[in-house]
Design a protein around this motif. Structure first.
Motif, PDB file in Angstrom:
ATOM      1  N   LEU A   1       2.864   1.438  -3.559  1.00  0.00           N
ATOM      2  CA  LEU A   1       2.039   1.639  -4.751  1.00  0.00           C
ATOM      3  C   LEU A   1       1.094   2.827  -4.640  1.00  0.00           C
ATOM      4  N   HIS A   2       0.731   3.217  -3.436  1.00  0.00           N
ATOM      5  CA  HIS A   2      -0.235   4.294  -3.245  1.00  0.00           C
ATOM      6  C   HIS A   2       0.408   5.521  -2.596  1.00  0.00           C
ATOM      7  N   THR A   3       0.798   5.389  -1.331  1.00  0.00           N
ATOM      8  CA  THR A   3       1.245   6.537  -0.535  1.00  0.00           C
ATOM      9  C   THR A   3       2.452   7.238  -1.144  1.00  0.00           C
TER      10      THR A   3
ATOM     11  N   THR B   1      -7.244  -3.474   1.052  1.00  0.00           N
ATOM     12  CA  THR B   1      -7.482  -3.104  -0.345  1.00  0.00           C
ATOM     13  C   THR B   1      -6.214  -2.480  -0.912  1.00  0.00           C
ATOM     14  N   VAL B   2      -5.548  -3.215  -1.761  1.00  0.00           N
ATOM     15  CA  VAL B   2      -4.325  -2.719  -2.407  1.00  0.00           C
ATOM     16  C   VAL B   2      -4.536  -2.590  -3.911  1.00  0.00           C
TER      17      VAL B   2
ATOM     18  N   ALA C   1       4.008   6.424  -4.226  1.00  0.00           N
ATOM     19  CA  ALA C   1       4.164   5.758  -5.522  1.00  0.00           C
ATOM     20  C   ALA C   1       5.223   6.381  -6.413  1.00  0.00           C
TER      21      ALA C   1
ATOM     22  N   GLY D   1      -1.962  -1.618  -8.427  1.00  0.00           N
ATOM     23  CA  GLY D   1      -2.745  -0.718  -7.589  1.00  0.00           C
ATOM     24  C   GLY D   1      -2.134   0.666  -7.577  1.00  0.00           C
ATOM     25  N   GLY D   2      -2.892   1.634  -7.096  1.00  0.00           N
ATOM     26  CA  GLY D   2      -2.376   2.990  -6.980  1.00  0.00           C
ATOM     27  C   GLY D   2      -2.313   3.721  -8.301  1.00  0.00           C
ATOM     28  N   VAL D   3      -1.419   4.695  -8.379  1.00  0.00           N
ATOM     29  CA  VAL D   3      -1.356   5.598  -9.528  1.00  0.00           C
ATOM     30  C   VAL D   3      -0.849   4.901 -10.793  1.00  0.00           C
TER      31      VAL D   3
ATOM     32  N   VAL E   1      -7.038  -2.992  -7.614  1.00  0.00           N
ATOM     33  CA  VAL E   1      -8.232  -2.300  -8.110  1.00  0.00           C
ATOM     34  C   VAL E   1      -9.410  -3.228  -8.368  1.00  0.00           C
TER      35      VAL E   1
ATOM     36  N   GLN F   1       0.838  -1.201   0.000  1.00  0.00           N
ATOM     37  CA  GLN F   1       0.000   0.000   0.000  1.00  0.00           C
ATOM     38  C   GLN F   1       0.872   1.250   0.000  1.00  0.00           C
TER      39      GLN F   1
ATOM     40  N   SER G   1      -1.746   1.633 -11.495  1.00  0.00           N
ATOM     41  CA  SER G   1      -2.575   0.456 -11.754  1.00  0.00           C
ATOM     42  C   SER G   1      -2.951   0.417 -13.228  1.00  0.00           C
TER      43      SER G   1
END
Length: 533
Positions: free
Chosen positions: A91-93, A451-452, A95, A463-465, A454, A88, A467
């Motif tokens: 890939l998200h916080t 939830t990691v 990325a 996942g994330g920006v 999509v 998470q 994905s």
């Protein structure tokens, strides 16, 4: 001692000294557990690259946990991560602080040009912003009739073949058929362009792309690993005597594919400009929302290869699982036939996207297949600065201490294990290695708070920006093909299919262990399905 051996020894000592300098001058990962290195020169890369796709991930995960340290070339530390909170974060916080390693970007540039997969930072944001509208929910749903039309072509051809058989069944290489059909569907759906690869087996693009990943990236020998290690040493003149002067055949395949794909992409652009006067991605007058011709060519190459290859691979593995689990196949077919009756009763002739949403078992089968068989089984990143990565599950260091986060130095090679996450027992249960679509229909069998990715709790579409922007497109296409294929045919395994390998070659391609046909290959027994009167 011969001069070449003296030179090799000298630079071997230099490499060791450099790695020792790195170890004592930067943040250390030595406390993180992992397998012993097989070799200083190639580390654990033989184990990782020569195993079946994602297989070693699960072995190491079971032994060492969701964060594993393994060795790359010349003792370089690599991390294999399947921890949900760490994924998470990466890939998200944070990325855009975790970028593709240079060698991976070079592969992306050669494979599909400098498009969205290659791009980083602000360039990636611009590419994604321009392309996203074409892959929205409505836009993807509008393509369902087109997906059905291509699936129907396969159905008609298979029925013709089966009808000619005295036993009313035939062994078909479903992998090859599906690859050609989905490449045709991608051309029509994304570019409104007919490739007709299903009809024309000699189509240049079809022949170039069908086994490209397998031939360019699969079945890496130990000798090749040692040659790659030597190529990393930054003294080309002195080491030229150790390097082959012949072209790298894998690299040449990518170069040849680049030429073919670029020509096809430019032909499509020329045709679209001639017919419409513009392309959607190039209509804006704002330079920030426009793409150059080279960028459009790169995006088209990316969609052609990534879109068809991942969809074809996912659909092929789903057909294998249904052949291996006839009870699941029968249950899915009953749901399809019931929905067919519902569609006819309301006066329609074809399923809509909303019909898929009313088919819980179809959704469960798809989610389970994508979880167990992620087409792309790993994501590669490295941090642009020293990072502190949080963990959802504490890990025990080599010294016996429990830690809730890891400090990772700038430039560390990180492998995000899609297969490891998708089979994580804390999320998908103690039987996470088993194929069971009912897990998606039984309350409590899947951890809902994590939830990691999509789609479907898995990381199959990343996942994330970064994905996959085409995940809706892919899900609807696979559903349309499954409805047509399972609704019309029964699939069972051949003896060869029981020896299938999950070949690691960027994507997880099916091959047959020891088979003379060194291509993507999955033979299944196909016969026409019975229907209730």
């Amino acid at each position: 001692m011969a001069l070449p051996l003296l030179i090799l020894t000298f630079f071997g000592i230099l490499a060791i000294a450099y790695r020792l300098y790195q170890r004592f001058s930067r943040i250390s990962l030595s406390k993180i557990a992992g397998p012993p290195s097989e070799s200083f020169i190639i580390g654990n890369l033989r184990q990782y690259l020569q195993s079946q796709a994602g297989e070693i991930d699960c072995v190491w995960q079971e032994q060492f946990g969701d964060v594993v340290k393994y060795k790359g070339y010349f003792g370089q530390d690599h991390l294999l991560i399947s921890d949900p909170k760490a994924l998470q974060f990466i890939l998200h916080t944070a990325a855009y602080r975790f970028v593709k390693p240079p060698e991976r970007r070079a592969i992306s540039a050669l494979l599909s040009g400098m498009g969205i997969v290659w791009a980083e930072g602000l360039v990636h944001k611009r590419h994604r912003k321009i392309m996203m509208p074409a892959f929205g929910n409505k836009e993807s749903k509008d393509l369902v009739p087109l997906f059905f039309s291509h699936a129907c072509k396969v159905v008609h051809k298979w029925k013709d073949i089966v009808d000619l058989s005295a036993s009313q069944e035939s062994v078909l290489d479903v992998s090859d058929w599906i690859a050609r059909a989905t490449l045709d569907a991608m051309g029509a759906a994304a570019f409104d362009y007919r490739f007709d690869i299903l009809e024309n087996g000699n189509n240049e693009l079809g022949k170039t792309y069908t086994n490209l990943c397998l031939y360019a990236f699969g079945q890496i020998s130990t000798r090749e690993l040692y040659k790659q290690a030597m190529n990393l040493v930054k003294f080309p003149r002195l080491l030229s005597c150790f390097k082959s002067s012949t072209p790298n055949p894998r690299q040449q395949l990518l170069i040849n594919a680049s030429v073919v794909a670029t020509k096809v992409a430019k032909d499509v652009i020329t045709a679209k400009y001639r017919d419409n006067g513009s392309l959607r991605a190039n209509e804006s007058e704002n330079e920030k929302t426009r793409m150059s011709e080279d960028e459009m060519v790169a995006q088209m190459r990316t969609m052609l290869l990534a879109g068809f290859e991942t969809t074809a691979t996912s659909l092929t593995w789903t057909l294998l699982e249904l052949a291996l689990h006839p009870d699941v196949q029968d249950k899915l077919r009953r749901e399809i036939h019931q929905k067919e009756r519902d569609v006819k009763a309301r006066g329609d002739t074809q399923f809509s996207a909303s019909d898929f949403e009313d088919m819980p078992y179809l959704t469960a089968v798809l989610k389970e297949s994508l979880r167990i068989h992620p087409a792309a089984y790993a994501i590669f990143r490295e941090p642009t600065k020293d990072e502190i990565i949080p963990l959802s599950t504490p890990i025990t260091t080599r010294s016996g201490n429990l830690i809730n986060e890891i400090v990772v130095p700038k430039g560390t090679k990180i492998t995000l294990s899609i297969n490891g996450f998708n089979r994580n027992k804390t999320i998908f249960g103690p039987d996470s290695h088993m194929y069971d679509p009912d897990r998606w229909l039984t309350p409590g069998r899947i951890e809902k708070t994590v939830t990691v990715g999509v789609y479907g709790k898995s990381l199959t579409f990343s996942g994330g920006v970064r994905s996959c922007i085409g995940w809706r497109f892919a899900v609807l296409e696979i559903q349309a093909f499954l409805v047509e294929l399972i609704g019309n045919f029964e699939f069972s395994v051949t003896p060869e299919a029981k020896m299938v390998r999950r070949e690691a070659c960027l994507v997880m391609t099916p091959t047959i262990e020891g088979h003379v046909k060194k291509t993507r290959y999955l033979p299944l027994i196909v016969k026409v399905a019975k229907r209730e009167v």
